[in-house]
Design a protein around this motif. Structure first.
Motif, PDB file in Angstrom:
ATOM      1  N   GLU A   1       1.060  -1.246   0.005  1.00  0.00           N
ATOM      2  CA  GLU A   1       0.089   0.190   0.021  1.00  0.00           C
ATOM      3  C   GLU A   1       0.647   1.068  -0.116  1.00  0.00           C
ATOM      4  N   ILE A   2       1.813   1.096   0.776  1.00  0.00           N
ATOM      5  CA  ILE A   2       3.008   2.374   0.752  1.00  0.00           C
ATOM      6  C   ILE A   2       3.485   2.534  -0.373  1.00  0.00           C
ATOM      7  N   VAL A   3       4.013   1.643  -1.011  1.00  0.00           N
ATOM      8  CA  VAL A   3       4.590   1.637  -2.498  1.00  0.00           C
ATOM      9  C   VAL A   3       3.689   2.069  -3.470  1.00  0.00           C
ATOM     10  N   GLU A   4       2.497   1.605  -3.484  1.00  0.00           N
ATOM     11  CA  GLU A   4       1.512   2.000  -4.612  1.00  0.00           C
ATOM     12  C   GLU A   4       1.275   3.509  -4.265  1.00  0.00           C
ATOM     13  N   ALA A   5       0.977   3.721  -3.099  1.00  0.00           N
ATOM     14  CA  ALA A   5       0.589   5.332  -2.665  1.00  0.00           C
ATOM     15  C   ALA A   5       1.600   6.403  -3.076  1.00  0.00           C
ATOM     16  N   HIS A   6       2.954   5.776  -3.518  1.00  0.00           N
ATOM     17  CA  HIS A   6       3.705   6.667  -3.790  1.00  0.00           C
ATOM     18  C   HIS A   6       4.229   6.612  -5.278  1.00  0.00           C
ATOM     19  N   GLY A   7       3.136   5.795  -5.785  1.00  0.00           N
ATOM     20  CA  GLY A   7       3.591   5.915  -7.225  1.00  0.00           C
ATOM     21  C   GLY A   7       4.383   4.599  -7.869  1.00  0.00           C
ATOM     22  N   GLY A   8       4.962   3.621  -7.074  1.00  0.00           N
ATOM     23  CA  GLY A   8       5.781   2.809  -7.398  1.00  0.00           C
ATOM     24  C   GLY A   8       5.287   1.216  -7.242  1.00  0.00           C
ATOM     25  N   ASN A   9       6.139   0.331  -7.488  1.00  0.00           N
ATOM     26  CA  ASN A   9       5.625  -1.063  -7.482  1.00  0.00           C
ATOM     27  C   ASN A   9       6.687  -1.688  -6.833  1.00  0.00           C
ATOM     28  N   ILE A  10       6.089  -3.072  -6.380  1.00  0.00           N
ATOM     29  CA  ILE A  10       7.064  -4.089  -5.649  1.00  0.00           C
ATOM     30  C   ILE A  10       7.014  -5.581  -6.426  1.00  0.00           C
ATOM     31  N   SER A  11       7.940  -6.010  -6.246  1.00  0.00           N
ATOM     32  CA  SER A  11       7.822  -7.418  -6.734  1.00  0.00           C
ATOM     33  C   SER A  11       8.957  -8.366  -5.763  1.00  0.00           C
ATOM     34  N   VAL A  12       8.382  -9.726  -5.978  1.00  0.00           N
ATOM     35  CA  VAL A  12       9.262 -10.662  -5.005  1.00  0.00           C
ATOM     36  C   VAL A  12       9.554 -11.909  -5.927  1.00  0.00           C
ATOM     37  N   GLU A  13      11.091 -12.311  -5.470  1.00  0.00           N
ATOM     38  CA  GLU A  13      11.357 -13.607  -5.998  1.00  0.00           C
ATOM     39  C   GLU A  13      11.701 -14.355  -4.850  1.00  0.00           C
ATOM     40  N   SER A  14      11.489 -15.755  -4.957  1.00  0.00           N
ATOM     41  CA  SER A  14      11.856 -16.537  -3.830  1.00  0.00           C
ATOM     42  C   SER A  14      12.189 -18.045  -3.924  1.00  0.00           C
ATOM     43  N   GLU A  15      13.076 -18.511  -3.342  1.00  0.00           N
ATOM     44  CA  GLU A  15      13.213 -19.841  -3.598  1.00  0.00           C
ATOM     45  C   GLU A  15      13.191 -20.634  -2.301  1.00  0.00           C
ATOM     46  N   LEU A  16      12.673 -21.804  -2.213  1.00  0.00           N
ATOM     47  CA  LEU A  16      12.414 -22.500  -0.858  1.00  0.00           C
ATOM     48  C   LEU A  16      14.196 -22.827  -0.694  1.00  0.00           C
ATOM     49  N   GLY A  17      14.582 -22.404   0.762  1.00  0.00           N
ATOM     50  CA  GLY A  17      15.943 -22.873   1.332  1.00  0.00           C
ATOM     51  C   GLY A  17      16.981 -21.921   0.606  1.00  0.00           C
ATOM     52  N   LYS A  18      16.721 -21.013  -0.074  1.00  0.00           N
ATOM     53  CA  LYS A  18      17.660 -20.100  -0.781  1.00  0.00           C
ATOM     54  C   LYS A  18      17.706 -18.514  -0.295  1.00  0.00           C
ATOM     55  N   GLY A  19      16.343 -18.250   0.006  1.00  0.00           N
ATOM     56  CA  GLY A  19      16.269 -16.900   0.193  1.00  0.00           C
ATOM     57  C   GLY A  19      15.084 -16.267  -0.708  1.00  0.00           C
ATOM     58  N   THR A  20      14.928 -15.064  -0.248  1.00  0.00           N
ATOM     59  CA  THR A  20      14.009 -14.040  -0.902  1.00  0.00           C
ATOM     60  C   THR A  20      14.609 -12.882  -1.400  1.00  0.00           C
ATOM     61  N   THR A  21      14.121 -11.979  -2.492  1.00  0.00           N
ATOM     62  CA  THR A  21      14.413 -10.716  -2.960  1.00  0.00           C
ATOM     63  C   THR A  21      13.064 -10.019  -3.216  1.00  0.00           C
ATOM     64  N   PHE A  22      12.908  -8.894  -2.368  1.00  0.00           N
ATOM     65  CA  PHE A  22      11.966  -7.933  -2.506  1.00  0.00           C
ATOM     66  C   PHE A  22      12.542  -6.798  -3.254  1.00  0.00           C
ATOM     67  N   SER A  23      11.926  -6.471  -4.285  1.00  0.00           N
ATOM     68  CA  SER A  23      12.319  -5.211  -5.189  1.00  0.00           C
ATOM     69  C   SER A  23      11.328  -4.276  -5.195  1.00  0.00           C
ATOM     70  N   VAL A  24      11.707  -2.862  -4.590  1.00  0.00           N
ATOM     71  CA  VAL A  24      10.728  -1.869  -4.788  1.00  0.00           C
ATOM     72  C   VAL A  24      11.250  -0.711  -5.914  1.00  0.00           C
ATOM     73  N   LYS A  25      10.227  -0.390  -6.624  1.00  0.00           N
ATOM     74  CA  LYS A  25      10.832   0.984  -7.459  1.00  0.00           C
ATOM     75  C   LYS A  25       9.858   2.058  -7.237  1.00  0.00           C
ATOM     76  N   LEU A  26      10.438   3.271  -7.077  1.00  0.00           N
ATOM     77  CA  LEU A  26       9.657   4.373  -6.517  1.00  0.00           C
ATOM     78  C   LEU A  26      10.035   5.474  -7.856  1.00  0.00           C
ATOM     79  N   PRO A  27       9.390   6.248  -8.253  1.00  0.00           N
ATOM     80  CA  PRO A  27       9.747   7.260  -9.214  1.00  0.00           C
ATOM     81  C   PRO A  27      10.019   8.435  -8.319  1.00  0.00           C
ATOM     82  N   VAL A  28      11.030   9.078  -9.030  1.00  0.00           N
ATOM     83  CA  VAL A  28      11.689  10.347  -8.043  1.00  0.00           C
ATOM     84  C   VAL A  28      10.348  11.491  -8.062  1.00  0.00           C
TER      85      VAL A  28
END
Length: 143
Positions: free
Chosen positions: A111-138
């Motif tokens: 909600e915070i990311v989208e309220a600021h005009g951005g987007n969030i994505s996630v990649e994950s693999e069991l046993g190996k970890g997770t990556t959250f990526s947020v992009k926010l426009p200047v």
């Protein structure tokens, strides 16, 4: 610093990498703190002993701000990823049964990311970890 005690107690190291030349963005400071705190807190909670959390804040080629929170934790099954940002959704497994939480953190982050005009994505693999990526426009709008 806010989460250092949590990281130390979990035996997790936290690395921070921030570009020197980041442009200012139009954003609510407390919302940005809440977003980053939620992401890093989860990365610590769902990590492994002697794991790592890497938080980077960089300028993307198009000028957007990119925030990546990468952990070496327990990861998530692919079938859980589409529901991850739903309110009260929590990944349930033998590895997570002892971890407490409401299942609201990631829905708030989105909600915070989208309220600021951005987007969030996630990649994950069991046993190996997770990556959250947020992009926010200047020139983001606070909605």
């Amino acid at each position: 610093q806010l989460l250092k005690v949590n990281a130390d107690n979990a035996n997790v190291s936290v690395n921070l990498e921030i570009d020197d030349d980041l442009p200012a963005i139009h954003a609510d400071k407390s919302n940005m703190e809440e977003m980053i705190t939620n992401l890093v807190s989860n990365a610590i909670k769902y990590n492994k002993k002697n794991g790592t959390v890497s938080l980077s804040i960089k300028k993307h080629n198009n000028g957007d701000i990119c925030i990546n929170c990468i952990d070496t934790g327990i990861g998530m099954p692919k079938e859980a990823l589409p529901r991850l940002f739903e309110e009260f959704f929590r990944v349930r497994s033998q590895a997570t049964h002892h971890i407490t939480g409401t299942g609201l953190g990631l829905s708030i982050v989105k909600e915070i990311v989208e309220a600021h005009g951005g987007n969030i994505s996630v990649e994950s693999e069991l046993g190996k970890g997770t990556t959250f990526s947020v992009k926010l426009p200047v020139s983001g709008n606070i909605g």
